[in-house]
Design a protein around this motif. Structure first.
Motif, short mmCIF file in Angstrom:
data_model
loop_
_atom_site.label_atom_id
_atom_site.label_comp_id
_atom_site.label_asym_id
_atom_site.label_seq_id
_atom_site.Cartn_x
_atom_site.Cartn_y
_atom_site.Cartn_z
N LEU A 176 -7.21 14.49 -1.69
CA LEU A 176 -7.21 13.23 -2.42
C LEU A 176 -8.62 12.66 -2.47
N LYS A 212 -5.21 5.62 0.74
CA LYS A 212 -4.10 4.74 0.38
C LYS A 212 -4.39 4.06 -0.94
N LEU A 213 -3.31 3.82 -1.69
CA LEU A 213 -3.42 3.03 -2.92
C LEU A 213 -3.22 1.57 -2.54
N SER A 227 -12.28 7.55 -2.76
CA SER A 227 -12.35 6.22 -3.36
C SER A 227 -12.07 6.33 -4.85
N SER A 286 0.84 -1.20 0.00
CA SER A 286 0.00 0.00 0.00
C SER A 286 0.87 1.24 0.00
N LEU A 288 -0.82 7.91 0.33
CA LEU A 288 -0.83 9.11 -0.50
C LEU A 288 -0.58 10.41 0.26
N LYS A 318 -6.91 0.26 -6.12
CA LYS A 318 -8.12 0.90 -5.60
C LYS A 318 -7.71 1.84 -4.48
N ILE A 319 -8.47 2.90 -4.31
CA ILE A 319 -8.16 3.88 -3.27
C ILE A 319 -9.08 3.64 -2.08
N TYR A 342 0.30 7.22 -8.30
CA TYR A 342 0.04 8.42 -7.52
C TYR A 342 -0.50 9.53 -8.43
N ALA A 394 -4.08 8.80 -9.31
CA ALA A 394 -5.00 9.05 -8.19
C ALA A 394 -5.31 10.53 -8.04
#
Length: 358
Positions: free
Chosen positions: A28, A55-56, A31, A6, A9, A50-51, A350, A353
């Motif tokens: 950010l 976090k990624l 989702s 993970s 971000l 997936k967010i 990143y 996202a």
């Protein structure tokens, strides 16, 4: 499929290598699903994230041989399979010159049109950036253990640069605004190779007869390793051993030569890698001077981490600072090798996202 760790971000702008946000917004998404791609001359890495709660989270990843697919669309469709999820944003880090929504590879035949891909693949938004641009953003997600130090230099603020030998030679800069880095792409790998001594001059003549223009990419890359080897074999007049000729028939020449150099099984291969490292040091120094990279030189790409045992750090440093009146400046610059091969993918993820439109 292998999963990434993970990526937190919110921590990236304040990480050990603080990076500015790649968009104007400072928040950010809560989702979303993003696709990240690292598209190079020999391989294409694809990863789906997936967010969740800032976090990624890695869903899946896959590596494809770039030349095994007629187009990028083909590789994406193979990657997605029968799944019907909607991708909110994709970021493609491509080894080529990005012109708006289009890019054509330098060392592969694909032409990628982001707007057409959005329609063909049912992806809400696709962004194209240079692969070294993505690589630079990925540095912010790394830990100290992800680096091999060549020289500590002095801990100093200022611009930084990244140089990455792979199938080709990528270079990028990171402008320092006083608190964060702002990555930007360049095509410095295609600047003219500059000989220092008689051997270099003879190599230039050899490559000039073969290619015309001799760029740094012709010597600091996978193809560069093979070019240097061919020059030394012809220049020295030493016959290639039969066992090595057989290995060339089935293997990647750069891998075959590097392996023989590490095993010290052929003196020409050993000399080839010595020259490769020398030229990497010289161009790293030139890049440092052009960008005044007091914040550091980062050496990425797939080749260098695999040949660490062949890098004499003292010799690299000696070559690096041989710049006449600018020697004091070069002595102050930290030089680090990036060991984490997921760095470009993390940077692209990143970037994707942050590109999700609320």
């Amino acid at each position: 499929m292998e999963k990434f760790k993970s990526i937190s971000l919110p921590d990236i702008p304040d990480a050990n290598i603080p990076m500015a946000y790649p968009s104007k917004k400072k928040n950010l998404p809560d989702s979303g699903i993003v696709l990240a791609a690292d598209v190079g001359g020999s391989k294409t890495d694809l990863a789906l994230f997936k967010i969740e709660k800032g976090k990624l989270i890695s869903v899946k990843k896959q590596r494809y041989a770039t030349k095994d697919h007629a187009s990028f669309v083909e590789s994406i469709r193979k990657f997605r399979g029968e799944e019907t999820y909607i991708i909110d944003c994709a970021c493609l880090g491509v080894a080529g010159v990005v012109d708006g929504d289009k890019v054509r590879g330098v060392n592969f035949a694909w032409e990628i049109d982001a707007k057409k891909l959005e329609s063909d693949l049912n992806i809400k938004r696709i962004m194209l950036i240079n692969d070294l641009h993505a690589n630079a953003y990925g540095l912010a997600g790394l830990k100290e253990s992800d680096f091999e130090i060549i020289t500590e230099g002095k801990i100093s603020k200022g611009n930084a640069s990244i140089i990455s030998p792979g199938t080709g030679l990528g270079e990028a800069g990171m402008y320092w605004d006083g608190s964060h880095f702002h990555p930007y792409a360049s095509e410095g790998g295609h600047c003219s190779f500059s000989p220092r001594d008689q051997v270099d001059i003879e190599l230039w003549k050899f490559l000039n007869a073969k290619f015309g223009h001799v760029s740094w990419e012709r010597v600091i890359s996978g193809q560069g390793i093979h070019n240097i080897y061919q020059f030394l074999r012809k220049h020295g007049g030493e016959k290639e051993p039969d066992w090595l000729t057989k290995q060339f028939l089935d293997g990647d020449p750069a891998v075959v030569i590097s392996t023989a150099a590490k095993e010290k099984s052929d003196p020409v291969c050993v000399k080839t890698l010595q020259l490769f490292v020398k030229y990497l040091s010289i161009e790293s120094a030139q890049l440092a001077l052009k960008n005044k990279s007091t914040g550091g030189i980062y050496i990425g790409g797939g080749i260098v981490p695999k040949i660490l045992s062949l890098i004499d750090k003292k010799e690299f440093y000696k070559t690096f600072i041989e710049v006449g009146r600018m020697e004091t400046l070069l002595k102050s610059i930290p030089v680090k090798i990036v060991l984490n091969d997921k760095t470009p993918m993390m940077g692209a993820a990143y970037y994707a996202a942050m590109g999700i439109e609320n």
